[in-house]
Design an enzyme around this catalytic site. Structure first.
Site, PDB file in Angstrom:
ATOM      1  N   CYS A   1       0.822  -1.207   0.000  1.00 52.73           N
ATOM      2  CA  CYS A   1       0.000   0.000   0.000  1.00 52.73           C
ATOM      3  C   CYS A   1       0.861   1.265   0.000  1.00 52.73           C
ATOM      4  O   CYS A   1       1.930   1.303   0.591  1.00 52.73           O
ATOM      5  CB  CYS A   1      -0.881   0.041   1.233  1.00 52.73           C
ATOM      6  SG  CYS A   1      -1.957  -1.374   1.378  1.00 52.73           S
TER       7      CYS A   1
ATOM      8  N   ARG B   1       5.491   0.044  -6.077  1.00 52.77           N
ATOM      9  CA  ARG B   1       5.459  -0.708  -4.820  1.00 52.77           C
ATOM     10  C   ARG B   1       4.554  -1.924  -4.906  1.00 52.77           C
ATOM     11  O   ARG B   1       4.623  -2.811  -4.051  1.00 52.77           O
ATOM     12  CB  ARG B   1       4.950   0.195  -3.684  1.00 52.77           C
ATOM     13  CG  ARG B   1       5.864   1.357  -3.385  1.00 52.77           C
ATOM     14  CD  ARG B   1       5.143   2.407  -2.568  1.00 52.77           C
ATOM     15  NE  ARG B   1       4.847   1.973  -1.238  1.00 52.77           N
ATOM     16  CZ  ARG B   1       5.609   2.184  -0.174  1.00 52.77           C
ATOM     17  NH1 ARG B   1       6.743   2.830  -0.315  1.00 52.77           N
ATOM     18  NH2 ARG B   1       5.269   1.768   1.009  1.00 52.77           N
TER      19      ARG B   1
ATOM     20  N   TRP C   1      -2.762  -2.829  -1.656  1.00 52.34           N
ATOM     21  CA  TRP C   1      -2.298  -4.193  -1.918  1.00 52.34           C
ATOM     22  C   TRP C   1      -3.069  -5.049  -0.919  1.00 52.34           C
ATOM     23  O   TRP C   1      -2.835  -4.973   0.284  1.00 52.34           O
ATOM     24  CB  TRP C   1      -0.794  -4.264  -1.685  1.00 52.34           C
ATOM     25  CG  TRP C   1      -0.150  -5.545  -2.065  1.00 52.34           C
ATOM     26  CD1 TRP C   1       0.238  -5.933  -3.319  1.00 52.34           C
ATOM     27  CD2 TRP C   1       0.235  -6.621  -1.185  1.00 52.34           C
ATOM     28  NE1 TRP C   1       0.830  -7.168  -3.269  1.00 52.34           N
ATOM     29  CE2 TRP C   1       0.835  -7.618  -1.981  1.00 52.34           C
ATOM     30  CE3 TRP C   1       0.116  -6.837   0.190  1.00 52.34           C
ATOM     31  CZ2 TRP C   1       1.317  -8.804  -1.445  1.00 52.34           C
ATOM     32  CZ3 TRP C   1       0.607  -8.020   0.718  1.00 52.34           C
ATOM     33  CH2 TRP C   1       1.194  -8.983  -0.099  1.00 52.34           C
TER      34      TRP C   1
ATOM     35  N   ASN D   1      -2.052   2.178   5.551  1.00 54.24           N
ATOM     36  CA  ASN D   1      -1.088   1.171   5.101  1.00 54.24           C
ATOM     37  C   ASN D   1      -0.709   0.368   6.341  1.00 54.24           C
ATOM     38  O   ASN D   1      -0.382   0.952   7.364  1.00 54.24           O
ATOM     39  CB  ASN D   1       0.135   1.885   4.503  1.00 54.24           C
ATOM     40  CG  ASN D   1       1.273   0.943   4.181  1.00 54.24           C
ATOM     41  OD1 ASN D   1       1.113  -0.270   4.214  1.00 54.24           O
ATOM     42  ND2 ASN D   1       2.425   1.507   3.871  1.00 54.24           N
ATOM     43  N   GLY D   2      -0.799  -0.965   6.267  1.00 52.13           N
ATOM     44  CA  GLY D   2      -0.454  -1.795   7.418  1.00 52.13           C
ATOM     45  C   GLY D   2      -1.561  -2.792   7.717  1.00 52.13           C
ATOM     46  O   GLY D   2      -2.443  -3.005   6.891  1.00 52.13           O
TER      47      GLY D   2
ATOM     48  N   GLU E   1      19.010 -17.463  -5.840  1.00 47.41           N
ATOM     49  CA  GLU E   1      18.535 -16.156  -6.291  1.00 47.41           C
ATOM     50  C   GLU E   1      17.991 -16.245  -7.725  1.00 47.41           C
ATOM     51  O   GLU E   1      16.933 -15.675  -8.040  1.00 47.41           O
ATOM     52  CB  GLU E   1      19.675 -15.128  -6.198  1.00 47.41           C
ATOM     53  CG  GLU E   1      19.430 -13.813  -6.909  1.00 47.41           C
ATOM     54  CD  GLU E   1      18.166 -13.081  -6.459  1.00 47.41           C
ATOM     55  OE1 GLU E   1      17.563 -13.446  -5.436  1.00 47.41           O
ATOM     56  OE2 GLU E   1      17.765 -12.150  -7.185  1.00 47.41           O
TER      57      GLU E   1
ATOM     58  N   LYS F   1      14.172 -15.273  -9.017  1.00 57.05           N
ATOM     59  CA  LYS F   1      13.894 -14.278 -10.057  1.00 57.05           C
ATOM     60  C   LYS F   1      12.978 -14.859 -11.121  1.00 57.05           C
ATOM     61  O   LYS F   1      12.026 -14.223 -11.559  1.00 57.05           O
ATOM     62  CB  LYS F   1      15.242 -13.839 -10.665  1.00 57.05           C
ATOM     63  CG  LYS F   1      15.337 -12.455 -11.119  1.00 57.05           C
ATOM     64  CD  LYS F   1      15.642 -11.396 -10.069  1.00 57.05           C
ATOM     65  CE  LYS F   1      14.956 -11.541  -8.782  1.00 57.05           C
ATOM     66  NZ  LYS F   1      15.325 -10.647  -7.741  1.00 57.05           N
TER      67      LYS F   1
ATOM     68  N   GLU G   1       9.342 -15.313  -9.656  1.00 58.47           N
ATOM     69  CA  GLU G   1       8.514 -14.154  -9.323  1.00 58.47           C
ATOM     70  C   GLU G   1       7.995 -13.401 -10.530  1.00 58.47           C
ATOM     71  O   GLU G   1       6.910 -12.843 -10.479  1.00 58.47           O
ATOM     72  CB  GLU G   1       9.236 -13.212  -8.361  1.00 58.47           C
ATOM     73  CG  GLU G   1      10.469 -12.550  -8.911  1.00 58.47           C
ATOM     74  CD  GLU G   1      11.043 -11.517  -7.946  1.00 58.47           C
ATOM     75  OE1 GLU G   1      12.272 -11.467  -7.831  1.00 58.47           O
ATOM     76  OE2 GLU G   1      10.294 -10.748  -7.326  1.00 58.47           O
TER      77      GLU G   1
ATOM     78  N   HIS H   1      19.074 -36.941  -4.207  1.00 54.85           N
ATOM     79  CA  HIS H   1      18.493 -37.415  -2.945  1.00 54.85           C
ATOM     80  C   HIS H   1      16.977 -37.273  -2.912  1.00 54.85           C
ATOM     81  O   HIS H   1      16.386 -37.228  -1.840  1.00 54.85           O
ATOM     82  CB  HIS H   1      19.127 -36.670  -1.766  1.00 54.85           C
ATOM     83  CG  HIS H   1      20.582 -36.965  -1.603  1.00 54.85           C
ATOM     84  ND1 HIS H   1      21.059 -38.191  -1.193  1.00 54.85           N
ATOM     85  CD2 HIS H   1      21.679 -36.206  -1.863  1.00 54.85           C
ATOM     86  CE1 HIS H   1      22.378 -38.174  -1.171  1.00 54.85           C
ATOM     87  NE2 HIS H   1      22.776 -36.970  -1.584  1.00 54.85           N
TER      88      HIS H   1
ATOM     89  N   LYS I   1       6.799  -4.061  -3.995  1.00 49.97           N
ATOM     90  CA  LYS I   1       8.219  -3.702  -3.941  1.00 49.97           C
ATOM     91  C   LYS I   1       8.699  -3.519  -2.496  1.00 49.97           C
ATOM     92  O   LYS I   1       9.748  -4.018  -2.131  1.00 49.97           O
ATOM     93  CB  LYS I   1       8.445  -2.418  -4.741  1.00 49.97           C
ATOM     94  CG  LYS I   1       9.902  -2.001  -4.843  1.00 49.97           C
ATOM     95  CD  LYS I   1      10.676  -2.968  -5.712  1.00 49.97           C
ATOM     96  CE  LYS I   1      12.152  -2.621  -5.808  1.00 49.97           C
ATOM     97  NZ  LYS I   1      12.932  -3.764  -6.316  1.00 49.97           N
TER      98      LYS I   1
HETATM   99  C1  F6R Z   1      12.622 -10.165  -5.168  1.00 48.67           C
HETATM  100  C2  F6R Z   1      12.587  -9.129  -4.190  1.00 48.67           C
HETATM  101  C3  F6R Z   1      12.196  -9.476  -2.806  1.00 48.67           C
HETATM  102  C4  F6R Z   1      12.926  -8.572  -1.804  1.00 48.67           C
HETATM  103  C5  F6R Z   1      12.385  -8.812  -0.388  1.00 48.67           C
HETATM  104  C6  F6R Z   1      13.124  -7.973   0.626  1.00 48.67           C
HETATM  105  O1  F6R Z   1      13.087  -9.707  -6.386  1.00 48.67           O
HETATM  106  O2  F6R Z   1      12.845  -7.995  -4.486  1.00 48.67           O
HETATM  107  O3  F6R Z   1      12.435 -10.803  -2.525  1.00 48.67           O
HETATM  108  O4  F6R Z   1      14.282  -8.833  -1.860  1.00 48.67           O
HETATM  109  O5  F6R Z   1      11.031  -8.478  -0.345  1.00 48.67           O
HETATM  110  O6  F6R Z   1      13.050  -6.634   0.317  1.00 48.67           O
HETATM  111  P1  F6R Z   1      14.129  -5.605   0.807  1.00 48.67           P
HETATM  112  O7  F6R Z   1      15.405  -5.921   0.147  1.00 48.67           O
HETATM  113  O8  F6R Z   1      13.573  -4.266   0.381  1.00 48.67           O
HETATM  114  O9  F6R Z   1      14.200  -5.742   2.297  1.00 48.67           O
END
Ligand code: F6R
Length: 603
Positions: free
Chosen positions: A2, A27, A73, A99-100, A480, A484, A487, A503, A598
């Site tokens: 949000c 976001r 959100w 927000n929250g 990682e 990527k 997501e 395994h 985000k």
């Molecule tokens: C994936 C991604 C998320 C963030 C996670 C933590 O691409 O961006 O997995 O890494 O939500 O966010 P931050 O780094 O802002 O604490």
């Protein structure tokens, strides 16, 4: 997650709110709305979908000089127009954005509002009804009614409240969720994120948890929940609007992947002196030197960046490094060492899970460092020390340049600590030269986009699942890389320690199952190649990403050699491009994947 924006004063509120909401889009959100006060009339407009959908619903009568807006959100209730914010009291006098998460919303409804009708399912609607009850039924002033409600509400929140009978005031309060005041000449603003206000102002003021702010066009009054005035200085933010543009790129993610060589070079200028010595805050270095264990706390990609740095950190500092998933550690820390040092890795600096751990760390009195891309963010303010990545705003939900930037920033810290300790390993590690080579290596990988696009077309365009494997540092990169792909392309993809496949998971390999093998370490590359054979002989289709020093002529993508400590940075870039290509070739919204946000500001 949000986003909130609000303005009061001598400006066209509708324009400011809409521009602000557009800036908050990155976001992540599923619906949006604004409330605008025009003195003799007020307008409330909400919409599911994008800000452009909201814009298409605005008539010319939606005008005024004060208002609040919100991107939602969904947490409580479906993403519908009814559940979108702003929410109103029953008589529509009070209007609230939030927000929250209000944890005790059911108890509040049952105890205080048993006879109220609610239009939707949100916790926010309950909050605005509660505020209205104290003011309209119990005869309190707006400020006192708001305060009384805040004394009852439990959970995380950033609130902006308006009273339709007083179009010159916005009431603001926060606990655990981010919120910032923007100061202007003849107007003042409130927002979740400085980025949404920088078109209007570069002067900002922080709000701390459990503080209340009364905004008028010419004044900003901060007080605690007991009514004690709080004096707070404003600060000027060094944000550049041009950095937020996408330029000619189809998606922010591609722009941000391309920016990584620049980020590496920026970090060299930021954390190294021209003679190659480190320019890292000596207080941080001393604090790490005193520690008997480094705990890295993070979530998602930042957590993976912690793993991508672990081998290097341990080798250069001679201190064990333990990783903690923020969302787990918030509920109970394991047995800690005697002299722990905590590092919080967070692109946004706002992640609620990480903050929950930081609050505990502060209560316990342990030293901490936040490595973040966002100056002035909550984690940065609340940790003992901060190191900035300085990668420029990362707008795409999928984090790329923050991951590589975090590892590089940790390299400067590790080298500085190792040198201060007189460790030969650290003295011999020419970080400036090695990181320059990394920047060059990334540039070479970036020139392979067409080849990578062809691999994706052949291998990943229609698949529903995939497996990424590697050993040691490459295993951490596989974690990682698979996140990527998952997501942004919705391919179910697991990052595996290559030796673990046999395994159990190898039973999932069948004809044409895609797999990607990462090979950078001469000590273990042959073993991973053995696993590649095992997958191929069961019909799987394997792509190999190999560093020059271990590469064969028939490897699919070859990455230029870099120092083993920094290999995660170089090896991840082709996998970022693979994820990007898979998403864009599937016609998906690369920058705004479904269900994701985000800045994850709820637990
Ligand atoms: C994936 C991604 C998320 C963030 C996670 C933590 O691409 O961006 O997995 O890494 O939500 O966010 P931050 O780094 O802002 O604490």
């Amino acid at each position: 997650m949000c986003g909130i924006v609000g303005v009061v004063g001598n400006k066209n509120a509708t324009d400011i709110l809409m521009q602000g909401l557009e800036k908050l889009e990155y976001r992540g959100y599923d619906s949006a709305g604004i409330f605008v006060e025009g003195g003799d009339h007020a307008s409330l407009v909400k919409s599911v979908g994008r800000i452009r959908d909201l814009r298409s619903k605005l008539g010319i009568d939606v005008s005024g000089t004060a208002g609040i807006g919100h991107t939602r959100w969904a947490t409580h209730g479906q993403p519908t127009e009814t559940n979108a914010h702003p929410h109103t009291s029953m008589d529509e006098r009070f209007v609230l954005v939030h927000n929250g998460v209000i944890e005790n919303f059911k108890e509040i409804r049952d105890e205080y509002l048993p006879h109220d009708d609610f239009k939707g399912q949100t916790d926010t609607e309950i909050a605005v009804h509660l505020i209205a009850k104290f003011i309209e039924e119990d005869g309190m002033s707006v400020l006192d009614g708001f305060k009384k409600a805040l004394s009852i509400i439990e959970g995380s929140y950033a609130f902006a409240l308006m009273d339709a009978q007083d179009p010159d005031t916005i009431y603001v309060a926060k606990n655990k969720s981010p919120l910032l005041i923007g100061l202007g000449d003849g107007y003042n603003m409130v927002c979740s994120d400085a980025m949404a206000m920088i078109r209007e102002t570069s002067e900002f003021m922080e709000i701390h948890d459990k503080e209340l702010v009364i905004l008028h066009k010419d004044s900003v009054e901060v007080q605690d929940y007991y009514g004690n005035p709080v004096t707070r200085k404003s600060y000027t933010a060094q944000l550049d609007l041009s950095e937020i543009g996408k330029g000619t790129y189809p998606f922010y993610m591609l722009k941000e992947i391309d920016e990584q060589p620049t980020v590496m070079r920026h970090l060299i200028s930021e954390y190294a002196n021209p003679d190659g010595t480190m320019k890292v805050d000596s207080e941080v270095v001393k604090a790490v030197q005193k520690a008997d264990r480094i705990y890295i706390i993070a979530a998602g990609t930042s957590y993976n960046a912690g793993y991508g740095s672990k081998i290097m950190l341990e080798a250069l500092t001679d201190t064990p490094v333990e990783l903690g998933v923020a969302s787990e550690w918030g509920y109970g820390m394991p047995l800690l060492s005697k002299k722990p040092f905590f590092i919080f890795l967070s692109q946004s600096g706002e992640t609620a899970d990480s903050r929950q751990v930081l609050v505990k760390v502060n209560e316990l009195g342990y030293p901490s460092l936040t490595i973040t891309n966002v100056p002035g963010s909550t984690l940065s303010r609340e940790a003992t020390y901060t190191m900035l990545i300085g990668a420029g705003p990362e707008i795409a939900v999928a984090s790329t340049k923050a991951y590589t930037g975090q590892i590089a920033t940790l390299a400067f810290l590790a080298k500085a600590v190792g040198v201060a300790d007189g460790r030969k390993e650290a003295q011999d590690f020419d970080l400036v030269k090695e990181l320059s080579l990394v920047a060059q290596g990334i540039e070479a990988t970036l020139s392979e986009k067409e080849k990578i696009a062809a691999i994706v077309k052949d291998l990943l365009l229609t698949t529903r699942n995939a497996f990424y494997i590697g050993r040691k540092q490459d295993y951490f990169v596989a974690m990682e890389a698979s996140l990527k792909l998952k997501e942004i392309s919705y391919v179910q993809c697991e990052g595996f320690a290559a030796g673990e496949l046999k395994h159990g998971t190898i039973s999932l390999i069948e004809k044409d199952t895609p797999a990607l093998a990462l090979l950078s370490d001469p000590e273990v590359a042959q073993h991973t190649r053995g696993n590649v054979m095992e997958i191929s002989s069961r019909g799987g289709k394997v792509v190999t990403v190999a560093m020059e020093r271990v590469a064969n002529a028939d490897d699919d993508i070859i990455v230029g050699d870099v120092h083993p400590y920094l290999s995660a940075i170089a090896m991840v870039v082709p996998t970022q491009l693979i994820a990007y290509e898979t998403s864009s070739q599937r016609g998906l919204d690369v920058d705004k994947p479904r269900n994701l946000a985000k800045a994850v500001t709820v637990e």
